[in-house]
Design an enzyme around this catalytic site. Structure first.
Site, PDB file in Angstrom:
ATOM      1  N   ASP A 327       0.766  -1.178   0.142  1.00  0.00           N
ATOM      2  CA  ASP A 327       0.056   0.020  -0.048  1.00  0.00           C
ATOM      3  C   ASP A 327       0.837   1.037  -0.117  1.00  0.00           C
ATOM      4  O   ASP A 327       2.078   1.199   0.288  1.00  0.00           O
ATOM      5  CB  ASP A 327      -0.827  -0.043   1.318  1.00  0.00           C
ATOM      6  CG  ASP A 327      -1.766   1.407   1.305  1.00  0.00           C
ATOM      7  OD1 ASP A 327      -2.462   1.711   0.470  1.00  0.00           O
ATOM      8  OD2 ASP A 327      -1.709   1.695   2.510  1.00  0.00           O
ATOM      9  N   ASP A 527      -6.433  -2.116   4.193  1.00  0.00           N
ATOM     10  CA  ASP A 527      -5.872  -3.134   3.840  1.00  0.00           C
ATOM     11  C   ASP A 527      -5.989  -4.490   4.796  1.00  0.00           C
ATOM     12  O   ASP A 527      -5.656  -5.602   4.292  1.00  0.00           O
ATOM     13  CB  ASP A 527      -4.293  -2.575   4.286  1.00  0.00           C
ATOM     14  CG  ASP A 527      -3.784  -1.312   3.411  1.00  0.00           C
ATOM     15  OD1 ASP A 527      -4.298  -1.218   2.399  1.00  0.00           O
ATOM     16  OD2 ASP A 527      -3.381  -0.430   4.244  1.00  0.00           O
TER      17      ASP A 527
END
Length: 640
Positions: A327, A527
């Site tokens: 990410d 996430d």
């Protein structure tokens, strides 16, 4: 809340653990039984009480044998056949052939390995308590001109819901009245708040960081986006098979060979003690002990770097990773707004404009306002007390500072007051994630660009991970593509996918598996599903979301990526040492089996020989504690 997205298995919910579950719980303390029995039995023999010695040896052996039998039965029910069966046969044979001393020695070897393995694996647990805690339990529903707090499950489509400042949006819906300023990082990864106009949709799980607004519900709570994130994590967790122990990979072949040698020795000589001696020497304690000892050493070394690895399986998996999905927000970047550029409009000076704007922004709780105030104080500017400050949600702030009228906000606020600013000058395309305009006394004064800057260790860490065996790096972010591309330009990244929601990140993880085992690195609630779905999930736990830390297999307890390559080197070293210990132990055990089959070893001698082999492989496995890896910063020049 009557609707639960976290069902609990009935047996556990009712508090009725099975016998197999109890056996699993006690295995960490199992070694105390044969150790005590061995001490008591040897003392009884020295005092001339062979009857007490027999009981002292046999009872702990029988206890360990019972626990082992339950575990083997559970494994067989799942279709797993492991080397533990050899330990079961050797202990059972020792008791059946009245060799209790040999039996208790075998029990001690086996239970010691079980205790070490239980300690190595830990009891990290994967309950998503953080996700549940963040989800609202009630909502403020408008009913007959009043606001009533109702259970979240009672909210239906078309209900009008009041979302106060600081509240988490309870259900998916659209803004009915008032402009919403939302922190959507939990779902999209966006570092900065977004402004949502009346009539536009908002997602559950986002945080209201602006003024209160009214929401018209579009879905029930259990059908909303945030509940879906929770379900994604659970589905990914349940579909990820646990790693088999390294010992079991050799189990069937070694088990067949052991039974063949033992059976041949018994058939050729007619002496069952020959077969028992073979089984005793073959008891797979080098496998059972070497792997957990090496893993415990590796887990301790990694913890010293600020890397929490949730069990030996995660440590072993770390050594095998080939693909990194990472990410951006809060991982490669800091996840907070930072001033990247200031453009003043003559005759205003930068320092004075910054002081006036920061003084006014003291009256706002907006993240960018807080960032500007913190920056001004860091520069040593003396801030004044603002007066008559009025914040217009989603637009900006107007007020007075030291007798001067100050406006701080976006283009819409300035346009409404008839203020025209110079056109934006060229900067890195998409690099600014927010632009703040400042006007003083009715005149344009400055243009501030804010960005979420790249971590200084980001490029260095990616380069170091490639040196550790990562062959492919993929950036998966919820930010706009232009922002992401401008920010990571020059980094060693093979692919970039932007504008992703949590399910999109999970899909990227699944797609990348065709290139090899996938490690996902992230820090937000958005996430968490991808972290759980990956072969190995790594979360930044220092400032990241608790849900991400729960879903991950590895948590970095420091606010930097630097320890990750070092932890990967530790994992590779530990795996190599454990494999060396396993192969050496098996080789020595095979030699002992041949000697026992030829009658050169009694069962007791075989047990003592196996103990010597155990000591050797444990000492070798403990080498994993040494050889601390050099810092990642020394692995080649940093990547810009």
């Amino acid at each position: 809340m009557t609707t639960s997205v976290h069902p609990v298995p009935a047996a556990r919910e009712a508090g009725q653990p099975t016998f197999a579950h109890l056996a699993e719980q006690v295995r960490g303390w199992l070694a105390l039984l044969p150790l005590s029995g061995l001490g008591i039995g040897l003392s009884a023999q020295a005092l001339g009480r062979p009857d007490l010695a027999f009981l002292a040896f046999a009872v702990p052996t029988l206890a360990v044998l019972t626990v082992l039998a339950v575990q083997i039965a559970a494994h067989l029910a799942r279709g797993d056949v492991g080397l533990d069966l050899v330990a079961l046969l050797s202990m059972g044979g020792a008791l059946a052939l009245s060799q209790p001393l040999a039996g208790v020695v075998i029990a001690l070897m086996y239970a010691g390995g079980q205790s070490l393995e239980a300690y190595a694996a830990g009891r990290a647990g994967a309950a998503m308590t953080a996700l549940i805690a963040r989800q609202p339990r009630t909502a403020l529903r408008a009913e007959d001109g009043t606001i009533r707090e109702v259970p979240l499950a009672a909210v239906m489509p078309d209900d009008r819901i009041l979302v106060r400042a600081g509240d988490v949006v309870p259900v998916d819906g659209r803004v009915a009245a008032g402009r919403a300023v939302l922190d959507a990082s939990s779902l999209t990864g966006e570092a900065l708040p977004v402004t949502v106009d009346p009539g536009a949709e908002v997602l559950s799980g986002t945080l209201n960081v602006g003024a209160p607004f009214t929401l018209i519900a579009q879905r029930r709570a259990d059908e909303s986006t945030y509940a879906g994130v929770v379900r994604l994590v659970e589905a990914a967790r349940s579909s990820k098979a646990p790693m088999a122990r390294m010992a079991d990979r050799y189990g069937l072949a070694f088990l067949a060979l052991t039974l063949l040698v033992a059976g041949t020795a018994w058939a050729a000589t007619g002496d069952p003690l020959r077969a028992l001696a073979v089984l005793v020497v073959a008891t797979p304690c080098p496998l059972i002990l070497a792997v957990p000892v090496a893993l415990v050493s590796g887990l301790s070394s990694a913890a010293g770097l600020g890397v929490l690895i949730k069990g030996g399986g995660a440590l072993e998996a770390l050594a095998r990773m080939r693909v990194l999905v990472i990410d951006k927000t809060g991982t490669l970047t800091h996840g907070r707004a930072c001033l990247s550029r200031v453009r003043t409009v003559p005759p205003f000076a930068e320092t004075e404009v910054m002081r006036l704007a920061a003084s006014l922004d003291q009256a706002s709780g907006h993240p960018i306002a807080r960032a500007l105030v913190a920056l001004a104080r860091a520069r040593g500017l003396t801030l004044a007390q603002p007066s008559d400050a009025v914040e217009e949600a989603g637009e900006g702030l107007v007020g007075w500072v030291e007798g001067r009228q100050v406006r701080v906000g976006g283009p819409r606020l300035m346009h409404r007051h008839g203020l025209t600013f110079p056109p934006s000058e060229a900067g890195p395309e998409g690099a600014a994630v927010a632009t703040v305009l400042i006007a003083v006394d009715g005149r344009p004064a400055a243009i501030l660009d804010f960005a979420d800057p790249l971590r200084t260790d980001g490029g260095r860490t990616l380069a170091a991970l490639r040196a550790c065996g990562i062959e492919r790096v993929v950036l998966a972010t919820g930010d706009r593509r232009a922002v992401a591309e401008a920010l990571v330009a020059g980094l060693p990244i093979d692919d970039l996918t932007a504008d992703l929601d949590p399910s999109g990140k999970t899909a990227i993880v699944a797609r990348e598996r065709r290139h090899g085992p996938v490690m996902m690195v992230g820090d937000g609630i958005n996430d968490a599903p991808a972290l759980a779905a990956a072969d190995l999930g790594v979360a930044l736990g220092a400032r990241g979301a608790a849900a991400a830390a729960e879903a991950a297999d590895i948590v970095l307890l420091v606010d930097t990526l630097d320890p990750l390559p070092q932890a990967m080197r530790i994992a590779r070293r530990v795996r190599a040492i454990a494999l060396q210990s396993v192969l050496a132990g098996l080789g020595l055990s095979l030699a002992g089996m041949v000697a026992a089959a030829l009658g050169h070893l009694t069962p007791l001698q075989g047990a003592l020989l196996q103990e010597a082999i155990d000591v050797a492989v444990v000492l070798n496995a403990m080498r994993a504690l040494g050889g601390a890896p050099r810092p990642a910063a020394q692995e080649g020049p940093p990547v810009p």
